[in-house]
Design a protein around this motif. Structure first.
Motif, PDB file in Angstrom:
ATOM      1  N   ARG A  27       0.819  -1.214   0.000  1.00 53.12           N
ATOM      2  CA  ARG A  27       0.000   0.000   0.000  1.00 53.12           C
ATOM      3  C   ARG A  27       0.856   1.269   0.000  1.00 53.12           C
ATOM      4  O   ARG A  27       0.466   2.285  -0.588  1.00 53.12           O
ATOM      5  CB  ARG A  27      -0.908  -0.007   1.234  1.00 53.12           C
ATOM      6  N   LEU A  28       2.002   1.224   0.646  1.00 53.62           N
ATOM      7  CA  LEU A  28       2.826   2.417   0.809  1.00 53.62           C
ATOM      8  C   LEU A  28       4.032   2.439  -0.139  1.00 53.62           C
ATOM      9  O   LEU A  28       5.004   3.145   0.111  1.00 53.62           O
ATOM     10  CB  LEU A  28       3.295   2.539   2.260  1.00 53.62           C
ATOM     11  N   ARG A  29       3.950   1.701  -1.225  1.00 48.16           N
ATOM     12  CA  ARG A  29       5.097   1.604  -2.126  1.00 48.16           C
ATOM     13  C   ARG A  29       5.496   2.956  -2.709  1.00 48.16           C
ATOM     14  O   ARG A  29       6.690   3.225  -2.907  1.00 48.16           O
ATOM     15  CB  ARG A  29       4.805   0.614  -3.256  1.00 48.16           C
ATOM     16  N   ALA A  39      14.440   3.595  11.660  1.00 52.51           N
ATOM     17  CA  ALA A  39      13.282   4.116  10.938  1.00 52.51           C
ATOM     18  C   ALA A  39      12.038   3.566  11.616  1.00 52.51           C
ATOM     19  O   ALA A  39      11.977   2.374  11.938  1.00 52.51           O
ATOM     20  CB  ALA A  39      13.316   3.693   9.475  1.00 52.51           C
ATOM     21  N   VAL A  40      11.054   4.421  11.848  1.00 50.36           N
ATOM     22  CA  VAL A  40       9.840   4.028  12.560  1.00 50.36           C
ATOM     23  C   VAL A  40       8.654   4.009  11.609  1.00 50.36           C
ATOM     24  O   VAL A  40       8.426   4.963  10.861  1.00 50.36           O
ATOM     25  CB  VAL A  40       9.559   5.008  13.727  1.00 50.36           C
ATOM     26  N   LEU A  66       8.949  -1.866   4.498  1.00 53.16           N
ATOM     27  CA  LEU A  66       9.843  -0.734   4.690  1.00 53.16           C
ATOM     28  C   LEU A  66      11.267  -1.203   4.959  1.00 53.16           C
ATOM     29  O   LEU A  66      12.230  -0.640   4.424  1.00 53.16           O
ATOM     30  CB  LEU A  66       9.353   0.139   5.848  1.00 53.16           C
ATOM     31  N   LEU A  67      11.423  -2.240   5.781  1.00 52.30           N
ATOM     32  CA  LEU A  67      12.756  -2.769   6.051  1.00 52.30           C
ATOM     33  C   LEU A  67      13.438  -3.207   4.763  1.00 52.30           C
ATOM     34  O   LEU A  67      14.595  -2.849   4.510  1.00 52.30           O
ATOM     35  CB  LEU A  67      12.678  -3.945   7.028  1.00 52.30           C
ATOM     36  N   GLY A  68      12.737  -3.969   3.929  1.00 54.40           N
ATOM     37  CA  GLY A  68      13.333  -4.439   2.688  1.00 54.40           C
ATOM     38  C   GLY A  68      13.731  -3.307   1.761  1.00 54.40           C
ATOM     39  O   GLY A  68      14.811  -3.338   1.148  1.00 54.40           O
TER      40      GLY A  68
END
Length: 268
Positions: free
Chosen positions: A21-23, A45-46, A60-62
């Protein structure tokens, strides 16, 4: 006697989330903030308010590790049951904690990403939340706060530094748009109620639609070429801060000051 833990700051949201969704937001973060994350080395990063499932934090980590191998991601959620369910996804560089806008995470916070979190709040709460989040970032860090649709085709976000809001980015799967002002429905909370005559964001979207209409002959080359042409024209009157490389991704970034709500400086 052990004191009770402080209650997290904020309210429980619906928690709606979907993979990928956040790509668009993540792609922009990597492009504009990746170098700062890499220079920071071991940093945090949060993903604030990751929701009912931890997909956005995992992704996000990837994405960040591709440009900043030393980064670790912490997902923060105000609903304890969601945190407990996410724990099975923890791995090297990824963890989940219970919390809210106070961001109960140690280390150098180089990024706080908050997507679809402020949607349910009153407009008047935004400045205080932004100030609180900005106070948590390390020098050179960034807060990114915005809203997108359920599958991430349309997204608008604000980027903030320690000094406050810097830019507003509009991003879309261009084939989903009839006109740029379709993005108005995804304006972040600070702007969504200001899309009315007399407000800057309304004038911006009006001018964007006009530039889009003028660029109609380029539609035969595809929506991307039409968007690039329209943004180029828009930049003659508005402080667009990026260039064709980002425009071809279906994005445009504008200085916050040009779109800020009337009275924002006084309120802030």
């Amino acid at each position: 006697m052990t004191s009770r833990a402080a209650r997290p700051v904020g309210a429980v949201t619906r928690g709606t989330t979907n993979p990928n969704r956040l790509r668009r937001m993540d792609r922009w973060i990597v492009a504009t903030h990746g170098a700062a994350l890499r220079r920071a080395g071991s940093c945090v990063a949060v993903d604030l308010g990751f929701g009912a499932a931890p997909w956005t934090a995992v992704e996000l980590l990837g994405r960040l590790r591709g440009v900043a191998p030393g980064v670790r991601v912490v997902g923060v959620e105000i609903e304890p049951e969601r945190v407990a369910a996410a724990k099975v996804y923890e791995r090297d560089g990824l963890s989940f904690v219970h919390g809210g806008f106070e961001v109960p995470v140690g280390g150098a916070l180089m990024l706080v990403r908050a997507a679809n979190v402020l949607r349910q709040y009153e407009e008047g709460a935004v400045a205080g939340v932004w100030e609180r989040l900005c106070s948590r970032i390390a020098p050179g860090g960034m807060v990114v706060e915005g809203t997108c649709d359920e599958v991430g085709r349309r997204h608008v976000w604000v980027a903030l530094g320690a000094e406050g809001p810097r830019t507003v980015t509009f991003a879309a799967r261009l084939g989903s748009l009839e006109r740029p002002s379709d993005l108005a429905e995804r304006l972040p909370k600070a702007l969504i109620h200001r899309n009315v005559p007399g407000e800057a964001v309304h004038a911006f979207l009006r001018d964007f639609d006009r530039a889009w209409a003028a660029a109609a002959p380029y539609a035969s080359y595809g929506a991307r070429q039409r968007w690039v042409r329209a943004v180029g024209e828009l930049g003659k009157d508005w402080p667009v801060v990026d260039g064709p490389v980002r425009w071809r991704q279906g994005e445009v970034t504008v200085e916050w000051g040009a779109l800020a709500p009337c009275g924002w400086a006084a309120a802030g």
